[in-house]
Design a protein around this motif. Structure first.
Motif, mmCIF file in Angstrom:
data_model
loop_
_atom_site.group_PDB
_atom_site.id
_atom_site.type_symbol
_atom_site.label_atom_id
_atom_site.label_comp_id
_atom_site.label_asym_id
_atom_site.label_seq_id
_atom_site.Cartn_x
_atom_site.Cartn_y
_atom_site.Cartn_z
ATOM 1 N N TYR A 94 -1.047 0.241 7.721
ATOM 2 C CA TYR A 94 -2.119 -0.683 7.355
ATOM 3 C C TYR A 94 -3.293 0.061 6.727
ATOM 4 O O TYR A 94 -3.889 -0.420 5.757
ATOM 5 N N VAL A 95 -3.621 1.245 7.265
ATOM 6 C CA VAL A 95 -4.733 2.026 6.708
ATOM 7 C C VAL A 95 -4.456 2.385 5.250
ATOM 8 O O VAL A 95 -5.352 2.350 4.404
ATOM 9 N N LYS A 100 -6.857 1.218 -0.251
ATOM 10 C CA LYS A 100 -6.736 0.864 -1.665
ATOM 11 C C LYS A 100 -7.873 -0.039 -2.125
ATOM 12 O O LYS A 100 -8.216 -0.064 -3.311
ATOM 13 N N GLY A 101 -8.440 -0.786 -1.188
ATOM 14 C CA GLY A 101 -9.516 -1.707 -1.545
ATOM 15 C C GLY A 101 -10.897 -1.139 -1.306
ATOM 16 O O GLY A 101 -11.899 -1.845 -1.477
ATOM 17 N N ASN A 105 -14.167 6.173 -5.624
ATOM 18 C CA ASN A 105 -14.546 7.572 -5.756
ATOM 19 C C ASN A 105 -13.484 8.445 -5.096
ATOM 20 O O ASN A 105 -13.198 8.312 -3.913
ATOM 21 N N TYR A 106 -12.918 9.349 -5.880
ATOM 22 C CA TYR A 106 -11.812 10.182 -5.393
ATOM 23 C C TYR A 106 -12.238 11.018 -4.192
ATOM 24 O O TYR A 106 -11.512 11.129 -3.206
ATOM 25 N N ALA A 107 -13.439 11.626 -4.277
ATOM 26 C CA ALA A 107 -13.915 12.477 -3.185
ATOM 27 C C ALA A 107 -14.127 11.669 -1.915
ATOM 28 O O ALA A 107 -13.828 12.132 -0.806
ATOM 29 N N THR A 108 -14.654 10.448 -2.059
ATOM 30 C CA THR A 108 -14.867 9.594 -0.893
ATOM 31 C C THR A 108 -13.539 9.212 -0.258
ATOM 32 O O THR A 108 -13.397 9.219 0.972
ATOM 33 N N GLN A 109 -12.544 8.886 -1.084
ATOM 34 C CA GLN A 109 -11.213 8.568 -0.567
ATOM 35 C C GLN A 109 -10.646 9.745 0.213
ATOM 36 O O GLN A 109 -10.076 9.573 1.295
ATOM 37 N N ARG A 110 -10.803 10.953 -0.319
ATOM 38 C CA ARG A 110 -10.304 12.154 0.360
ATOM 39 C C ARG A 110 -11.020 12.350 1.687
ATOM 40 O O ARG A 110 -10.397 12.725 2.685
ATOM 41 N N ASN A 170 -11.488 -5.011 11.660
ATOM 42 C CA ASN A 170 -12.092 -6.254 11.172
ATOM 43 C C ASN A 170 -11.259 -6.847 10.040
ATOM 44 O O ASN A 170 -11.015 -8.055 9.980
ATOM 45 N N ALA A 171 -10.839 -5.976 9.130
ATOM 46 C CA ALA A 171 -10.016 -6.431 8.014
ATOM 47 C C ALA A 171 -8.691 -6.999 8.521
ATOM 48 O O ALA A 171 -8.187 -8.000 7.997
ATOM 49 N N ALA A 172 -8.123 -6.359 9.554
ATOM 50 C CA ALA A 172 -6.865 -6.853 10.130
ATOM 51 C C ALA A 172 -7.051 -8.231 10.751
ATOM 52 O O ALA A 172 -6.154 -9.083 10.673
ATOM 53 N N VAL A 173 -8.223 -8.479 11.362
ATOM 54 C CA VAL A 173 -8.519 -9.807 11.919
ATOM 55 C C VAL A 173 -8.610 -10.828 10.785
ATOM 56 O O VAL A 173 -8.045 -11.927 10.861
ATOM 57 N N GLU A 174 -9.335 -10.469 9.719
ATOM 58 C CA GLU A 174 -9.508 -11.384 8.590
ATOM 59 C C GLU A 174 -8.176 -11.736 7.939
ATOM 60 O O GLU A 174 -8.005 -12.846 7.414
ATOM 61 N N GLU A 175 -7.235 -10.796 7.983
ATOM 62 C CA GLU A 175 -5.936 -11.032 7.359
ATOM 63 C C GLU A 175 -4.935 -11.670 8.314
ATOM 64 O O GLU A 175 -3.761 -11.843 7.969
#
Length: 427
Positions: A94-95, A100-101, A105-110, A170-175
């Motif tokens: 799930y993570v 993906k959403g 920013n590549y550095a932030t994703q890393r 939270n996102a998992a609850v919303e979905e």
């Protein structure tokens, strides 16, 4: 929603014709099934989106089974029903979808992935979303706080990790994958950050550190304390960023290191800004360039594979006279940690000053800049813009204690009109 509670141990007795046998009172006669005394007695059967679902309950729990069916039916009517099987999604899976959403920013994703790998998956491993309970979250917080019997992480960092996990759940609850976010329970508290009042350096300390720095790096002092630049913004500053006609500096980039490779990136928060530059800071820049030629550097933008961008930088690592064995762009650019340990901290030793970790990092120059601006009457809103903060309220929380007292300002305003000699002459 259709549904019923089935008793797996007892059934209505039927005759050879398949008719239900009734007793003397006209009620169905019940008989034991082949499953009598084995496993769960009650099975709740119901349908969701034309698909049959079931849940089992032990002997003596008929009312619980009936209550479960009633809740399922109510949730279906109100649109709050969550399929019990929906939470059987692995956290790591799930993570991967969740990130993906998030920031592009590549550095932030890393950074997100590194934090999650070390401090979330390092504890939870890879459970189903539905298996992350309130107790598990509490145990995780304790594990972070006392890992190995030592305090290995600041409350600020633990708070960031807590916020990250809470946002994911939270996102998992919303979905519709889980019903509640366990991080939101009243019994669970976000790690509390101990906020200390910032004490700005006295000017004498700033000058002492400047004198103790190698000459090529002394420009860091006016760039930090005179413009409020962050460390990696300071190391990415170019003379072309200065608008001499308007008396302004455009803060448009910083240097980031991704997998040991440097890239140019927007300032923190992706927010370029404009800062006024005084004559003294401008003179310091000119004096520096008269002695040390800016270095021309080409780096990719945002990611190691990004479009190349060529910039002349004020600070040239390769020109400081130290012998080094690395080549290429790394010979001309400092990383944040490298500059701190190789240049900044040694200056305290040469100046005969003790280095205090919580007060004496290069961020101290920004704090000094803020105190000087407030002292001269710059508003919190303006200061927030100069510092590149996302919200003036954030700036106010940090520096409110540095603002001149309203009583003091009122006295000064009054004294401009009602001065003692003036009153004496009037008498």
């Amino acid at each position: 929603m259709a549904g019923h509670v089935e008793d797996r141990w007892w059934r209505e007795k039927t005759d050879e014709a398949g008719e239900v046998v009734l007793n003397a009172k006209g009620k169905p006669v019940r008989e034991k099934t082949d499953l009598y005394g084995k496993g769960m007695r009650y099975r709740v059967r119901y349908y969701v989106s034309r698909k049959e679902r079931s849940s089992s309950f032990p002997d003596g729990k008929l009312r619980r089974a009936q209550a479960f069916l009633a809740k399922v039916q109510t949730d279906a009517l109100t649109g709050t029903y969550v399929d019990p099987d929906a939470g059987k999604v692995r956290l790591r899976t799930y993570v991967g979808q969740y990130l993906k959403g998030q920031s592009e920013n590549y550095a932030t994703q890393r950074r997100y992935k590194s934090m999650l790998e070390n401090m979330v998956f390092g504890y939870f491993d890879d459970p189903f979303l539905a298996d992350i309970t309130h107790d598990e979250v509490r145990n995780w917080l304790e594990w972070m706080r006392d890992k190995g019997g030592k305090r290995v992480m600041s409350a600020t960092y633990r708070g960031q990790l807590f916020d990250m996990l809470s946002a994911i759940l939270n996102a998992a609850v919303e979905e519709g994958l889980i019903t509640v976010n366990p991080c939101k329970a009243r019994s669970i508290k976000r790690p509390k950050v101990e906020r200390r009042k910032i004490v700005p350096w006295p000017e004498e300390k700033m000058w002492a550190i400047r004198a103790a720095l190698p000459e090529i790096y002394r420009i860091a002092i006016p760039l930090g304390a005179g413009l409020g630049l962050r460390q990696m913004e300071l190391l990415a500053q170019s003379p072309e960023d200065i608008d001499r006609d308007r008396g302004e500096v455009n803060v448009v980039r910083q240097i980031k290191w991704i997998d040991k490779a440097p890239v140019f990136a927007p300032p923190k928060g992706g927010k370029p800004r404009v800062v006024p530059i005084g004559e003294g800071v401008l003179a310091a820049v000119d004096e520096h360039m008269a002695t040390f030629e800016p270095v021309t550097v080409t780096l990719p933008w945002l990611t190691p594979g990004g479009a190349p961008e060529t910039v002349r930088l004020l600070i040239n690592k390769a020109a400081d006279g130290r012998q080094r064995y690395n080549a290429g762009v790394r010979a001309r650019l400092w990383s944040g940690d490298g500059f701190h340990t190789g240049v900044w901290r040694p200056a305290f030793t040469r100046a005969g000053l003790a280095y205090m970790k919580q007060w004496d990092g290069m961020h101290a120059l920004r704090h000094l800049f803020a105190s000087l601006m407030l002292e001269q009457g710059v508003s919190i809103k303006e200061l927030s813009e100069y510092l590149g903060h996302h919200d003036p309220a954030f700036t106010l929380r940090i520096y409110t204690h540095m603002m001149p007292s309203s009583h003091q300002r009122a006295r000064l305003a009054s004294d401009k009109v009602f001065k003692v000699p003036t009153l004496a002459n009037a008498a």
